[in-house]
Design a protein around this motif. Structure first.
Motif, PDB file in Angstrom:
ATOM      1  N   THR A 136       0.806  -1.235   0.000  1.00  0.00           N
ATOM      2  CA  THR A 136       0.000   0.000   0.000  1.00  0.00           C
ATOM      3  C   THR A 136       0.831   1.275   0.000  1.00  0.00           C
ATOM      4  N   SER A 137       2.100   1.209   0.351  1.00  0.00           N
ATOM      5  CA  SER A 137       2.926   2.404   0.399  1.00  0.00           C
ATOM      6  C   SER A 137       4.324   2.092  -0.128  1.00  0.00           C
ATOM      7  N   ALA A 138       5.068   3.170  -0.415  1.00  0.00           N
ATOM      8  CA  ALA A 138       6.425   2.989  -0.937  1.00  0.00           C
ATOM      9  C   ALA A 138       7.313   2.285   0.078  1.00  0.00           C
ATOM     10  N   LEU A 139       7.154   2.671   1.348  1.00  0.00           N
ATOM     11  CA  LEU A 139       7.953   2.028   2.391  1.00  0.00           C
ATOM     12  C   LEU A 139       7.602   0.554   2.512  1.00  0.00           C
ATOM     13  N   ASP A 140       6.313   0.261   2.413  1.00  0.00           N
ATOM     14  CA  ASP A 140       5.866  -1.128   2.498  1.00  0.00           C
ATOM     15  C   ASP A 140       6.404  -1.941   1.318  1.00  0.00           C
ATOM     16  N   LYS A 141       6.440  -1.318   0.153  1.00  0.00           N
ATOM     17  CA  LYS A 141       6.975  -2.005  -1.028  1.00  0.00           C
ATOM     18  C   LYS A 141       8.443  -2.359  -0.823  1.00  0.00           C
ATOM     19  N   ILE A 142       9.220  -1.395  -0.351  1.00  0.00           N
ATOM     20  CA  ILE A 142      10.646  -1.634  -0.136  1.00  0.00           C
ATOM     21  C   ILE A 142      10.855  -2.701   0.933  1.00  0.00           C
ATOM     22  N   THR A 143      10.042  -2.616   1.992  1.00  0.00           N
ATOM     23  CA  THR A 143      10.171  -3.586   3.080  1.00  0.00           C
ATOM     24  C   THR A 143       9.879  -5.002   2.602  1.00  0.00           C
ATOM     25  N   GLN A 144       8.809  -5.161   1.809  1.00  0.00           N
ATOM     26  CA  GLN A 144       8.427  -6.492   1.335  1.00  0.00           C
ATOM     27  C   GLN A 144       9.466  -7.071   0.380  1.00  0.00           C
ATOM     28  N   LEU A 145       9.997  -6.233  -0.506  1.00  0.00           N
ATOM     29  CA  LEU A 145      11.020  -6.708  -1.434  1.00  0.00           C
ATOM     30  C   LEU A 145      12.287  -7.103  -0.688  1.00  0.00           C
ATOM     31  N   GLY A 146      12.669  -6.305   0.294  1.00  0.00           N
ATOM     32  CA  GLY A 146      13.841  -6.662   1.084  1.00  0.00           C
ATOM     33  C   GLY A 146      13.624  -7.919   1.889  1.00  0.00           C
ATOM     34  N   GLN A 147      12.367  -8.124   2.311  1.00  0.00           N
ATOM     35  CA  GLN A 147      12.069  -9.309   3.110  1.00  0.00           C
ATOM     36  C   GLN A 147      12.228 -10.590   2.280  1.00  0.00           C
ATOM     37  N   ILE A 148      11.910 -10.496   0.994  1.00  0.00           N
ATOM     38  CA  ILE A 148      12.089 -11.668   0.123  1.00  0.00           C
ATOM     39  C   ILE A 148      13.552 -12.101   0.125  1.00  0.00           C
ATOM     40  N   ILE A 149      14.457 -11.146  -0.040  1.00  0.00           N
ATOM     41  CA  ILE A 149      15.886 -11.457  -0.053  1.00  0.00           C
ATOM     42  C   ILE A 149      16.318 -12.007   1.297  1.00  0.00           C
ATOM     43  N   LEU A 150      15.801 -11.417   2.386  1.00  0.00           N
ATOM     44  CA  LEU A 150      16.156 -11.893   3.723  1.00  0.00           C
ATOM     45  C   LEU A 150      15.705 -13.333   3.927  1.00  0.00           C
ATOM     46  N   LEU A 151      14.486 -13.654   3.505  1.00  0.00           N
ATOM     47  CA  LEU A 151      13.981 -15.013   3.672  1.00  0.00           C
ATOM     48  C   LEU A 151      14.789 -16.017   2.863  1.00  0.00           C
ATOM     49  N   VAL A 152      15.190 -15.613   1.667  1.00  0.00           N
ATOM     50  CA  VAL A 152      16.008 -16.500   0.835  1.00  0.00           C
ATOM     51  C   VAL A 152      17.363 -16.736   1.493  1.00  0.00           C
ATOM     52  N   LEU A 153      17.954 -15.696   2.049  1.00  0.00           N
ATOM     53  CA  LEU A 153      19.232 -15.849   2.747  1.00  0.00           C
ATOM     54  C   LEU A 153      19.090 -16.763   3.961  1.00  0.00           C
ATOM     55  N   ILE A 154      17.990 -16.600   4.700  1.00  0.00           N
ATOM     56  CA  ILE A 154      17.756 -17.460   5.864  1.00  0.00           C
ATOM     57  C   ILE A 154      17.602 -18.914   5.430  1.00  0.00           C
ATOM     58  N   GLY A 155      16.781 -19.137   4.406  1.00  0.00           N
ATOM     59  CA  GLY A 155      16.558 -20.506   3.930  1.00  0.00           C
ATOM     60  C   GLY A 155      17.830 -21.155   3.425  1.00  0.00           C
ATOM     61  N   CYS A 156      18.605 -20.426   2.629  1.00  0.00           N
ATOM     62  CA  CYS A 156      19.862 -20.977   2.106  1.00  0.00           C
ATOM     63  C   CYS A 156      20.848 -21.246   3.234  1.00  0.00           C
ATOM     64  N   GLY A 157      20.924 -20.318   4.176  1.00  0.00           N
ATOM     65  CA  GLY A 157      21.849 -20.510   5.299  1.00  0.00           C
ATOM     66  C   GLY A 157      21.501 -21.734   6.114  1.00  0.00           C
ATOM     67  N   ILE A 158      20.205 -21.924   6.391  1.00  0.00           N
ATOM     68  CA  ILE A 158      19.777 -23.091   7.168  1.00  0.00           C
ATOM     69  C   ILE A 158      20.031 -24.375   6.372  1.00  0.00           C
ATOM     70  N   GLY A 159      19.733 -24.348   5.073  1.00  0.00           N
ATOM     71  CA  GLY A 159      19.955 -25.535   4.251  1.00  0.00           C
ATOM     72  C   GLY A 159      21.410 -25.957   4.234  1.00  0.00           C
ATOM     73  N   VAL A 160      22.299 -24.997   4.037  1.00  0.00           N
ATOM     74  CA  VAL A 160      23.730 -25.309   4.019  1.00  0.00           C
ATOM     75  C   VAL A 160      24.184 -25.787   5.393  1.00  0.00           C
ATOM     76  N   LEU A 161      23.711 -25.123   6.459  1.00  0.00           N
ATOM     77  CA  LEU A 161      24.112 -25.498   7.808  1.00  0.00           C
ATOM     78  C   LEU A 161      23.691 -26.926   8.135  1.00  0.00           C
TER      79      LEU A 161
END
Length: 383
Positions: A136-161
């Motif tokens: 709904t807002s520019a800040l929300d858009k940036i937050t959601q897009l950044g969250q996608i990258i964060l979740l991918v990093l978390i998933g990859c890190g856990i998988g490798v670990l």
């Protein structure tokens, strides 16, 4: 149910494909569950499935592949999200924007450096676009897009670990398996040829089958090379190799040389089958029967060597190399008898229409390859 019980019996009873499958499923389940708990319960993410999806996606057979594919996957996702962010904020959430995102993402996905993860650029871009248009807002858009990258990093890190800490796969036996398979094929073929030579039972149908079998071993060579590559690769960044320091399992130079020698030997046997397949002079088989019997004795001695190769076990390599040395000496004696028989029979070795010259040459080449293979194993067993 009986097949299921046998499958689980193999999985629990010994190392192999079944146990590897069970272990991979268990590790994938563990990694996905941990990633879901973190993304959904702790972070309260809008799209928590990205984390477990990423954890399972990069759960590769080897630690090296997990690290390689996770780095490529993260790069692909970052590229896809970046494309969406740039075009979304510049053009807006329009159909034209989606088309531009698709064109750019699919183009970047063709970059060879991303390998098999190239398709994830477009996938990430499309998910990012969906998230972008629902915000709904520019800040929300940036937050959601950044969250996608964060979740991918978390998933990859856990998988490798998980892959590194929970029984990381160590596939040194893959090298042995490939060599054993090749040796079995070679042993079976040679064991079919020498009785027919001894009985002078050569016919076009039989020699044709030998030729086809010899020419079809290329796939086995490819599989053996793949097994050797996996064995080497499984050692990279694998903590379990620390407990095997000094073990011969951490060195594959000997196996590589044996594999190359077996490949050359198979080519020599293929040449032998082609010579036999072209030979149609029936009367020669009786006139020079003593030579064929000597050749059968020589091939039988080689078959005994291939049986040892087919049972190759690095834990027993010292005893096996001693046995191979004795068998190689016996095969050398049979080859010398074969050469002597050719001289006594005054064979037409220079006649291109008859196979004797080629057969004598092939015997010498086969003996060289077998002797070389035995010497290589003996050298590495003595390390």
């Amino acid at each position: 149910m009986a097949r299921v019980r046998r499958w689980w019996g193999r999985a629990l009873g010994s190392e192999g494909h079944e146990r590897s499958t069970v272990l991979l499923i268990a590790k994938g389940t563990l990694a996905a569950t941990i990633a879901w708990v973190i993304s959904y319960h702790l972070l309260r993410a809008e799209s928590p499935a990205f984390a477990p999806f990423s954890a399972v996606l990069i759960m590769q057979v080897t630690v090296y592949q997990s690290l390689l594919q996770s780095s490529r996957y993260v790069g692909a996702v970052v590229a896809g999200v970046a494309v969406q962010a740039a075009l979304g904020f510049l053009v807006g959430p329009e159909v034209l924007t989606f088309a531009l995102v698709a064109v750019v993402a699919l183009t970047i996905g063709r970059w060879p450096a991303l390998g098999s993860q190239g398709s994830q650029v477009a996938t990430a871009a499309f998910f990012a676009f969906s998230t972008y248009v629902s915000a709904t807002s520019a800040l929300d858009k940036i937050t959601q897009l950044g969250q996608i990258i964060l979740l991918v990093l978390i998933g990859c890190g856990i998988g490798v670990l998980v892959n590194v800490t929970v029984l990381p796969p160590l596939r040194y036996r893959s090298a042995e398996h490939g060599i054993r398979t090749l040796a079995h094929a070679l042993c079976d073929l040679v064991s079919d040829i020498y009785p027919a030579l001894r009985e002078r039972g050569l016919d076009d149908e039989r020699t044709g089958r030998w030729r086809v079998r010899a020419e079809q071993t290329g796939e086995l060579v490819t599989q053996a090379r793949t097994g050797l590559r996996m064995a080497r690769e499984s050692l990279h960044y694998n903590p379990r190799r620390l407990f095997r320091r000094g073990s011969a399992h951490t060195h594959f130079e000997g196996y590589a040389e044996v594999l190359e020698a077996l490949e050359r030997t198979l080519r020599q046997v293929a040449a032998l089958t082609r010579s036999l397949d072209k030979w149609s002079a029936d009367e020669d088989r009786y006139r020079y029967g003593a030579f064929l019997a000597s050749y059968a004795d020589f091939l039988e001695s080689l078959s005994r060597i291939t049986r040892v190769f087919a049972d190759l076990d690095e834990d027993r390599l010292g005893d096996q190399t001693a046995q191979l040395h004795q068998l190689a000496d016996e095969a050398q004696n049979f080859r010398r008898r074969l050469a002597g028989q050719a001289e006594r029979d005054d064979l037409p070795l220079t006649d291109p229409g008859r196979p004797y010259g080629v057969l004598v040459i092939e015997a010498a080449r086969l003996m060289e390859e077998f002797q070389y293979t035995c010497d290589v194993l003996q050298h590495h067993a003595g390390r």
